[in-house]
Every structure is written in C-alpha cells, then in structure tokens.
Design a protein around this motif. Sequence first.
Motif, PDB file in Angstrom:
ATOM      1  N   SER A  73      13.362  72.071  19.025  1.00 29.59           N
ATOM      2  CA  SER A  73      14.119  72.560  17.835  1.00 29.59           C
ATOM      3  C   SER A  73      14.565  71.455  16.897  1.00 29.59           C
ATOM      4  N   ILE A  74      14.209  71.470  15.614  1.00 26.07           N
ATOM      5  CA  ILE A  74      14.081  70.105  14.781  1.00 26.07           C
ATOM      6  C   ILE A  74      14.924  70.676  13.327  1.00 26.07           C
ATOM      7  N   SER A  75      16.083  69.766  13.217  1.00 25.81           N
ATOM      8  CA  SER A  75      16.658  70.280  12.062  1.00 25.81           C
ATOM      9  C   SER A  75      16.269  69.024  11.015  1.00 25.81           C
ATOM     10  N   VAL A  76      15.502  69.323   9.731  1.00 26.23           N
ATOM     11  CA  VAL A  76      15.228  68.183   9.179  1.00 26.23           C
ATOM     12  C   VAL A  76      15.290  68.542   7.491  1.00 26.23           C
ATOM     13  N   GLU A  77      14.711  69.961   7.173  1.00 19.48           N
ATOM     14  CA  GLU A  77      14.927  70.397   5.814  1.00 19.48           C
ATOM     15  C   GLU A  77      15.999  71.139   5.523  1.00 19.48           C
ATOM     16  N   LYS A  78      16.889  70.963   4.475  1.00 23.11           N
ATOM     17  CA  LYS A  78      18.024  71.760   4.150  1.00 23.11           C
ATOM     18  C   LYS A  78      17.215  72.853   3.122  1.00 23.11           C
ATOM     19  N   ALA A  88      21.200  76.021   5.065  1.00 25.40           N
ATOM     20  CA  ALA A  88      21.319  75.906   3.708  1.00 25.40           C
ATOM     21  C   ALA A  88      22.150  74.622   3.672  1.00 25.40           C
ATOM     22  N   SER A  89      22.956  74.243   4.468  1.00 30.20           N
ATOM     23  CA  SER A  89      23.910  73.004   4.343  1.00 30.20           C
ATOM     24  C   SER A  89      23.940  72.091   5.672  1.00 30.20           C
ATOM     25  N   ASN A  90      24.498  70.895   5.323  1.00 29.95           N
ATOM     26  CA  ASN A  90      24.410  69.971   6.372  1.00 29.95           C
ATOM     27  C   ASN A  90      25.419  70.669   7.493  1.00 29.95           C
ATOM     28  N   ASP A  91      26.462  71.254   6.956  1.00 28.49           N
ATOM     29  CA  ASP A  91      27.557  71.658   8.074  1.00 28.49           C
ATOM     30  C   ASP A  91      26.945  72.952   8.908  1.00 28.49           C
ATOM     31  N   GLN A  92      26.040  73.953   8.200  1.00 30.12           N
ATOM     32  CA  GLN A  92      25.250  74.884   9.225  1.00 30.12           C
ATOM     33  C   GLN A  92      24.738  74.006  10.072  1.00 30.12           C
ATOM     34  N   ALA A  93      23.800  72.887   9.875  1.00 30.00           N
ATOM     35  CA  ALA A  93      22.740  72.341  10.707  1.00 30.00           C
ATOM     36  C   ALA A  93      23.588  71.645  11.715  1.00 30.00           C
ATOM     37  N   ASN A  94      24.818  70.870  11.282  1.00 27.49           N
ATOM     38  CA  ASN A  94      25.625  70.087  12.396  1.00 27.49           C
ATOM     39  C   ASN A  94      26.153  71.050  13.415  1.00 27.49           C
ATOM     40  N   LEU A  95      26.643  72.274  13.059  1.00 25.71           N
ATOM     41  CA  LEU A  95      26.998  73.376  13.934  1.00 25.71           C
ATOM     42  C   LEU A  95      25.996  73.862  14.992  1.00 25.71           C
ATOM     43  N   LEU A 132      23.459  71.871  16.089  1.00 30.22           N
ATOM     44  CA  LEU A 132      23.366  70.804  16.821  1.00 30.22           C
ATOM     45  C   LEU A 132      24.320  70.722  17.882  1.00 30.22           C
ATOM     46  N   ILE A 133      25.641  70.979  17.652  1.00 28.32           N
ATOM     47  CA  ILE A 133      26.639  70.941  18.423  1.00 28.32           C
ATOM     48  C   ILE A 133      26.691  71.918  19.458  1.00 28.32           C
ATOM     49  N   GLN A 134      26.218  73.148  19.097  1.00 26.04           N
ATOM     50  CA  GLN A 134      25.992  74.097  19.989  1.00 26.04           C
ATOM     51  C   GLN A 134      24.942  74.084  21.216  1.00 26.04           C
ATOM     52  N   GLY A 135      23.918  73.094  20.728  1.00 24.54           N
ATOM     53  CA  GLY A 135      22.922  73.267  21.563  1.00 24.54           C
ATOM     54  C   GLY A 135      21.655  74.013  20.906  1.00 24.54           C
ATOM     55  N   ASP A 136      21.752  74.669  19.831  1.00 21.72           N
ATOM     56  CA  ASP A 136      20.530  75.006  19.257  1.00 21.72           C
ATOM     57  C   ASP A 136      19.573  74.462  18.665  1.00 21.72           C
ATOM     58  N   VAL A 137      19.978  73.032  18.444  1.00 15.85           N
ATOM     59  CA  VAL A 137      19.101  72.364  17.863  1.00 15.85           C
ATOM     60  C   VAL A 137      18.839  70.802  18.739  1.00 15.85           C
ATOM     61  N   ASP A 138      17.630  70.276  18.802  1.00 15.21           N
ATOM     62  CA  ASP A 138      17.591  69.325  19.885  1.00 15.21           C
ATOM     63  C   ASP A 138      17.243  67.958  19.087  1.00 15.21           C
ATOM     64  N   LEU A 139      16.761  67.880  17.923  1.00 15.03           N
ATOM     65  CA  LEU A 139      16.695  66.716  17.229  1.00 15.03           C
ATOM     66  C   LEU A 139      16.933  67.014  15.667  1.00 15.03           C
ATOM     67  N   ALA A 140      17.845  66.129  15.205  1.00 21.87           N
ATOM     68  CA  ALA A 140      18.212  66.317  13.832  1.00 21.87           C
ATOM     69  C   ALA A 140      18.322  65.054  13.005  1.00 21.87           C
ATOM     70  N   ALA A 141      18.229  65.132  11.538  1.00 14.26           N
ATOM     71  CA  ALA A 141      18.615  63.840  10.875  1.00 14.26           C
ATOM     72  C   ALA A 141      19.554  63.943  10.061  1.00 14.26           C
ATOM     73  N   ASN A 142      20.733  64.559  10.597  1.00 16.82           N
ATOM     74  CA  ASN A 142      21.998  64.896   9.857  1.00 16.82           C
ATOM     75  C   ASN A 142      22.755  63.908   9.838  1.00 16.82           C
ATOM     76  N   PHE A 143      23.464  63.783   8.548  1.00 13.15           N
ATOM     77  CA  PHE A 143      24.826  62.879   8.500  1.00 13.15           C
ATOM     78  C   PHE A 143      26.027  63.701   9.089  1.00 13.15           C
ATOM     79  N   ILE A 144      26.633  63.006  10.029  1.00 16.40           N
ATOM     80  CA  ILE A 144      27.635  63.711  10.804  1.00 16.40           C
ATOM     81  C   ILE A 144      28.652  62.699  10.712  1.00 16.40           C
ATOM     82  N   PRO A 145      30.000  63.119   9.898  1.00 16.86           N
ATOM     83  CA  PRO A 145      31.273  62.433   9.933  1.00 16.86           C
ATOM     84  C   PRO A 145      31.779  62.095  11.353  1.00 16.86           C
ATOM     85  N   ALA A 146      32.276  60.980  11.755  1.00 18.66           N
ATOM     86  CA  ALA A 146      32.955  60.767  12.882  1.00 18.66           C
ATOM     87  C   ALA A 146      32.101  61.603  13.978  1.00 18.66           C
ATOM     88  N   VAL A 147      30.832  61.016  14.051  1.00 19.58           N
ATOM     89  CA  VAL A 147      29.983  61.611  15.092  1.00 19.58           C
ATOM     90  C   VAL A 147      30.436  61.508  16.534  1.00 19.58           C
TER      91      VAL A 147
END
Length: 553
Positions: free
Chosen positions: A31-36, A229-236, A238-253
């Motif tokens: 699972s990849i997150s790349v397009e918003k 729709a947003s970086n926040d949704q994509a980051n969530l 990723l954190i939950q394990g629903d995404v395996d690879l991402a190109a997201n900006f994460i503050p305080a990663v």
Amino acid sequence: MRARISVVCSLLGLLLACVPKARQESRQVLSISVEKQTSFIRNFNPLLTSGSAREFSVGAIYEPLLIYNRMTGELLPWLATSYKWEGEDFRKLRLTLRPGVQWSDGRDMTAADVVFTFQLLKKFPALDAGGVWSFLSQVESQGTHDVVFTMQRTYTPGLAVLANQVIVPEHIWSAVKDPVQFANPEPVGTGPFTRVTLFEDQVFELGRNPNYWQPGKPSIEGLRFPAFASNDQANLALIQGDVDLAANFIPAVDRIFVKKDPAHHHYWFPLVGPMIFLYLNTQKEPFQSPIMRKALSMAIDRQRIADVALYRYTEPPHASGLTDAYRRWRKQPSAEQSHWTGFHPEEAMSLLEREGWSRQRDGKRRNAEGKVLSLEITVVNGWSDWVRAAQIIASQLEAVGVDAKVKAKDFGSWFEGLQKGQFEGSISWSGESSDPYGFYRWIMDETTVKPLDELTPGNWHRFADARATALMREWERTVDVKRQEEISASLQDIFMQEAPAIPLFPAPAWGTFNSTYFEGFPHAGNPYATLSPNYRPEILLVLNAIKPRQKGL
C-alpha cells in the motif's frame, strides 16, 4: 514546537474515521500513499504532462530506456542495455535495447516501439514533456534492437532526456486518434505492475505483470493506492499500519511515527531533492545588483529555517546551490566564496548602506530619492514549511531595515506569477537534472531568459550571465567527463560570485515505510536508491527490490 506537535496529533485523531482501510486478508499487496486526491480518475496515460493521469503510470506500468539513480549518480541500463555517441561531432546517439522484453500482452517490444513513441511526441507536442524535439532531428531503428537518435546540433545533455522517456507499444497506440485525450484505461506496458485489478473512486490496485522481463521479479503481488484528501489523513493511515510506503511530510516524525512502533516504523529523508531558493526578480530594481542580492542573503539565518520551518529535516545549503544529488560534482568553496550564504546581519546592513539604502528613524531604509527598500515574498498558501520559512526570512529582513512582507497565494496564482516574472521575491524549487548542466541552465543561461509577462518553465528570476552561457554551450559539445567537471567547477564559481538566486535549503526526499509486512526498502544503511515514491521512474529500483517479510522476523 510542542504545541504544534500536539495540534497535529489531535488532528490525526479526529481524522481516524476518514481513513480508507487497507485490505487485511493479503499483505502481498504493497500500500502506497503518494497522490493527495479526494477521488481517482481512471487514467493511465504515461505521456500526459497535465497531472491528470495516475502518477505510477510511469514506473509501475511504463518504463524508460535508462534510469538515473540520484543516490549513486549513475545512469542504469533498463529497457536499453547500452548507449554510444557516434560521429566526430557526437550528433548521433545509438541505444541498444534489451533482448527478450515483452509487453504485458505478450507481444515483443522492439526498436519500432521506441521510434513510434518519439514520433508520437513530435506529432503531438503537448506530450513532449522533455522537449526532445527541440534538439532532435531524426529517430530511426536499425534492426529490432538498435535505435539511432540524430541531433539538430551537438547536444550531449540530450542523453539524459532521451533516456528518461517511457516507451509505449505501437500496436496499441497507433490506433489511438487523440493520445492527448486518451485515458488508457486498460494499459499495456513493460513494467512490473501492469494489470488494473481494482479501480474505485477511493482506491485502485495494480497487479503483477505476468510477462515481466526480470526473472523472479517483482516479489510482491501488487500495489494498492488509497485516496487521501490531505496529508493528515495519509499520515494517520501510515501510523495505523494501513500504508506501507509514503512520501508524506510528517512533523516531528520520531515522536509521531517512529515511536509508535520503533521496530517497524522507519523514515529516510536524504537531501537529494531540489534546492529551495528565494528568487529575486533581477529585472526589477534594486535586485539587478549582486551586492544587493548578497546583502539580503546574509540577513537570513538558514539554520533557524532548517530548525523551525523544516523540523531539522534539512540543513543550510552548499554555497554552489547544488544538493547532495550532485555531490560528486560539487567543489569545496573557499571561505570567501561561501560567505554570502552565512548569517551575517551586521555585514548585510553595511552593504545596504554602501548601496545607498540608509536607515531612517522609522527603521526602514530609503535611497536618495526617498524610495523605501521593500520586498514582497510570494509563497504557496498551505505549504506550511515554505510559509514558515518565508515568515522567518521576512522577520530577519525587517531586522536589517527591509520592509519585507509575505504574500501567500493559491498554487495556480502563485505559479503563474512565478512563470511570468510577476513577483519581487518568491520561494520555489530549482530544476532537477542528472548533472550541473541541467541545474545551472535554468539559473544562469541567457538563452532561457524570457521577457516579463511571458510564461517560462524556468529561470523565473530572469538572470543571464555571458560566461555561464558560453560554458553551457561548451558542455553541450563534449562527452569528456573531465572537461565537464572543469566546466561544472567554473559554473559553481560564477554562481557564488554573482548570487543569481539565494539558496535556502536542500529539499529532503520524503520517504517513510512500515516494515511489518515487507522488507527490502532503501534506507541510510542501504542507500541503493531513493526511498521516496515521488521520484519516478527511479522508484522502479525500489519496487523490484521489496519482498514480503518472512514470518517471525
């Protein structure tokens, strides 16, 4: 900083219900997150430049002739196994294709497909994103596996542009009346993932190509792309394990992502993205002067920008403007050459005084005619790291007497103003290339300067240097790497002398991954390629290396 992190975490929590759930019955699909996107349109046309096609059409489905690896600086064989310049004037380039490559429908890929692809770009200029027909005069096949490109003039940088072009099958696309409007819903390519196994508004999947030319690859069954729709949704996700690879900006990663599962949550942000510049419009007073540009540069604390605006994910720039993607080309600047990119506010004020901008009782600087020294910095609204950087710059310029203001615009308005030169100062990226020629061409080459109010793909600051231009023309005529290195060093000297644009920081190549179900991702300890899925077709190196994780590991 802590308050900002808390706000981000709270937003992630509120968005929990909005995240598309990953398919749990099989983790053979990455699972990849790349397009918003709020929803997807079924378009797999790899030749489109408008951004309406799905981004992994290039890389997953369609492949280039050669791949540039920005981590190693190498041009790697792919659909072509070798290249050779021919003739005394190097106007001919021969590429030999890899034998045994098939399209995903089982038909052989041949030199005729390569010739057809480039002729398609000529017939439909809207598809010619690389501008290959600005220097090409002819493309012809010689047998089934050799393609010969003839240049209009000697132009050795054309190799990188031609190599990066993805190839489409003639037996499919020759029947397409209008390839500019063609959505290509059932793609036929040579890449590792060519079958559209699922397509819905909120998610689509690409399945493994049964005829892929690399034996035993890919090791995974497919790729899954959820819509966020947003970086926040994509980051969530990723954190939950629903995404395996991402190109997201994460503050305080480290705190937000890694700490949740240190054994499996990882990131790698190498500084091989574009250089982020403060461009000053050199067609407008008083920014024609290199002394003025250097004075403003020395008023900027880049370490503070890196620490506050970029969460310490980056660092102050190399004085040449070249990022780590060009590290093999970079020279070691002298202390004098790099001084202008350091933080020297007292010296900045002294230079401004020398240039005739005296500080008045109200704290602002004026020239002899009473004109206030001002600078409006345009930036994209919502690009929080750039906006914070612009605010820091404006504050620091105010401290030396410049009436600086930040103006955030929506992307379309900002980019049109940038391209037309309708700005005083603007924060934006540099061009990207496999060598300094491509980088500096859009910063200092007089042939790239367009009149104000005319759209241009680069050199938005409208700067020209005759010495740099002459060196560019010489680079175009040589294949001697040693001479290219000498030219590169001279171009760096000119850049540091003239300060045509103010480097702020090298952009990280954002990449995060979850190794719970998969392994083989690149990282700092194994930098075989860039982790970020933003870089295509280079992502092919990663897609072919990732494997399902063995149970118990």
